[in-house]
Each structure stands twice: as structure tokens, then as C-alpha cells.
Design a protein around this motif. Structure first.
Motif, PDB file in Angstrom:
ATOM      1  N   LEU A 157       0.846  -1.178   0.000  1.00 44.28           N
ATOM      2  CA  LEU A 157       0.000   0.000   0.000  1.00 44.28           C
ATOM      3  C   LEU A 157       0.890   1.240   0.000  1.00 44.28           C
ATOM      4  CD1 LEU A 157      -3.179   0.261   0.307  1.00 44.28           C
ATOM      5  CD2 LEU A 157      -2.702   0.945   2.658  1.00 44.28           C
TER       6      LEU A 157
ATOM      7  N   PHE B  50      -1.979   6.385   1.997  1.00 44.06           N
ATOM      8  CA  PHE B  50      -3.093   6.064   1.106  1.00 44.06           C
ATOM      9  C   PHE B  50      -4.417   6.566   1.676  1.00 44.06           C
ATOM     10  CE2 PHE B  50      -6.482   3.098  -0.174  1.00 44.06           C
ATOM     11  CZ  PHE B  50      -6.368   3.125  -1.558  1.00 44.06           C
TER      12      PHE B  50
ATOM     13  N   HIS C  32      -5.861  -2.145  -4.034  1.00 47.75           N
ATOM     14  CA  HIS C  32      -5.687  -1.479  -2.738  1.00 47.75           C
ATOM     15  C   HIS C  32      -7.026  -1.037  -2.166  1.00 47.75           C
ATOM     16  CE1 HIS C  32      -1.446  -1.749  -3.045  1.00 47.75           C
ATOM     17  NE2 HIS C  32      -1.284  -0.802  -3.942  1.00 47.75           N
TER      18      HIS C  32
END
Length: 334
Positions: free
Chosen positions: A20, A24, A258
Motif C-alpha cells: 500500500l 493512502f 488497494h
């Protein structure tokens, strides 16, 4: 058409490391928390049009999207509805606009509200209603949308598109004729990638239906797909040989694999094993990482068309069963 990717047995166990990107969740919280620009409308607008259809009411929709700028759409409603409706919000494939108002009627004919979101800068629409991408990224990109503004997550094209999609779901939750507890998002190819993003960005959805989703495990897809749109990334990196790391860092913020890790709603995926546009291993990456309850329909001998109308029947049955098990009322938006 021979498979150009991993066989099904390997796809079923394929779980690559896909870190990730830093920040994020903060990036998306900040993006969705931005105030609209001054002087732009702050409420959705619905204008009833005469589509020539007696059993479906159609509205020309304008929703304040990224920066508050208008995103167009068609909203179809069963003509004789007497109570708040379940709703399907649909995102479109690459290069498609919302088109003509009578083109996509299946969900309204099944008794649901159906919002079709125009994709900014793509395709065409009737009635002069197109969604322009007035925030186009820096020059130097190859033709297409995947590398538009790829110099940073803040300028990338899909930051605007994903925000548009979230705003459309929010608009349907506030619509007086829609049950906010019964909203499903769906889409084919690019639309499937957008649906996956929304699954991770909007809590309390009733369901998610990504069909042969684009924008999943983007680093692998860019290296193995031989046809557009993923080839746009390779074409960009042919020109900018020193940007490979930064390009994939930017694209990681928009990778459905993701966003899937943040999802909680039930999902029905479709994946086609001979898909040269969205290679099946990339779709399975998102499927395996999807954090909510999930199921998948695999079309072993189909290309990017996937299950087509056979899969529409699967979706109709899935949504009917899903909504039947949900209490009507306010959605959990926490």
C-alpha cells in the motif's frame, strides 16, 4: 483465443505482494474532504426528460463532482414506484459516455433506480450533456487517460473520476425516492475499477459488482497486457525512461486491489480467463484482496466481453437476493 495470462488454477492461488502506498488513506480522506470551488453549484440537479418511454421516467442529472464541477448522468426510475427504491449506480467502460437516455434500461425495468454516471472527458452524450475534464494534467502524456497527470497523485485523472463517483453515490443516498440502505455500485472494465474504488471509499454500501475490472494490480497489467488501455503506461515509460518508479507510485493510489482491502460490502465479481485487456490475474488480485464477503463468476473461454448477458442474469438474481435480506431505512454511513 489462447490465454495470455496465468491459467485458472494459478489465478485461484495468485496473491502477489502489493505494498500500500504511504499515506493512502490520508490522501483519499483529504481528497474527499476538499471543499468545492467558489461559485459552483453544491446540490444535484434533476431534469425530467421525454425519452418516449411510458414505463420508465428518465432524468438528466448534474451532480457536483470533483471541485464541485458538474458530472452528468441519466437517472432512470420505474414509473409507478410507490416507495423508496433500491438503487444501482453504474460506472462506464473506457472511452464511453452516458450516450442516449433509452440505451440502458435493465435495472429500471427490474424495479430499481439506476444512475449512469458520465465519465469526465470520455465518450459522448445526447442533449449536449457531456462532462468535461477541465482539470487535465500536465502536458507530455501519451493519448488516453491512464497517464493524464501521472506526475503525482494530486494531479492524476482518476483522482477526479473517483471523487465524481463518490459524489454520485452520495447524491443517490440523499434522493427522496431512493432507499439509502439499498445502493449497489457496478461497472464494466474501467467502470469495474471505479466501483472497486468506491467500495473502499464509501462505507455502508449494500453491494458491489465489478465486471472484468480495469485498474487492478497496475504494475503487472502494464507489463503483460498487449492492447490498450494498459499499453498507454508502457508507451509513456518508453518516452520517460527514468519515471518508472514514480509512475507506479502515483498509480498505486488508484489501484482497485488497494481499494478492495478497505471494502466491507458484499461483492459479486466477474473475471474472464481469455481477457487480453484486463488480464485475469490482475482481476483476481483485487478479488483475493477484497475484504468484504465476496463471490466470483469465472468465464473461462471468454475475452473482455466476459459473461455479457449471461452475467446480467447472474447480477439480477444476486441483487434481488441481496436487497431481500436488507432492512429498509437509513444506511450505516459511519
Amino acid at each position: 483465443m489462447p490465454s495470455a495470462d496465468l491459467p485458472l488454477a494459478e489465478c485461484l492461488t495468485y496473491r502477489p505482494e502489493l505494498p500500500l502506498p504511504d499515506g493512502f488513506d490520508t490522501f483519499w480522506a483529504d481528497t474527499l474532504g476538499e471543499a468545492p470551488l467558489d461559485g459552483v453549484p453544491d446540490k444535484p440537479r434533476y431534469k425530467r426528460i421525454d425519452s418516449g418511454l411510458a414505463q420508465v421516467h428518465t432524468y438528466d442529472v448534474s451532480v457536483p463532482g470533483y471541485g464541485g464541477r458538474p458530472v452528468r448522468g441519466w437517472l432512470h426510475m420505474p414509473a409507478r414506484a410507490t416507495e423508496p427504491l433500491g438503487c444501482v449506480v453504474e460506472f462506464l467502460g473506457y472511452g464511453r459516455g452516458r450516450g442516449l437516455p433509452h440505451e440502458q434500461l435493465m435495472w429500471a425495468c427490474a424495479g430499481y433506480a439506476h444512475l449512469i454516471m458520465d465519465t469526465r472527458g470520455q465518450g459522448w452524450s445526447a442533449a449536449g450533456g457531456v462532462t468535461a475534464d477541465t482539470d487535465a494534467g500536465a502536458a507530455g502524456t501519451v493519448p488516453g487517460f491512464v497517464t493524464r497527470g501521472v506526475e503525482s497523485p494530486e494531479t492524476h485523472y482518476y483522482r477526479r473520476v473517483f471523487t465524481d463517483a463518490v459524489r454520485c453515490v452520495e447524491a443517490m443516498r440523499e434522493h427522496p425516492e431512493v432507499d439509502p440502505a439499498r445502493i449497489v455500485v457496478t461497472g464494466f472494465s474501467q467502470g469495474g475499477g471505479i466501483a472497486l474504488a468506491v467500495s473502499g471509499l464509501v462505507p455502508g454500501l449494500a453491494g458491489v459488482m465489478p465486471d472484468v475490472p480495469f485498474l487492478c494490480n497496475i504494475p503487472r497489467a502494464a507489463r503483460i497486457a498487449g492492447v490498450p488501455p494498459y499499453t498507454e503506461i508502457a508507451a509513456y515509460l518508453q518516452l520517460y525512461r527514468d519515471r518508472t518508479e514514480s509512475v507506479f507510485r502515483t498509480l498505486a493510489y488508484f489501484d482497485g486491489a488497494h481499494h478492495a482491502t478497505r471494502a466491507t460490502a458484499p461483492a459479486l465479481f466477474s473475471i474472464a480467463m481469455m481477457d487480453e485487456i484486463c488480464p485475469p490475474s490482475t482481476c483476481f488480485t483485487a478479488y483475493h484482496r477484497y475484504a468484504g464477503p465476496k463471490d466470483v463468476r469465472v468465464y473461462e473461454f471468454n475475452g473482455h466481453e466476459g459473461g455479457a448477458e449471461h452475467h446480467r442474469a447472474e447480477q439480477l438474481a444476486w441483487v434481488r437476493s441481496l436487497f431481500a435480506g436488507l432492512p429498509s431505512g437509513q444506511a450505516d454511513r459511519s
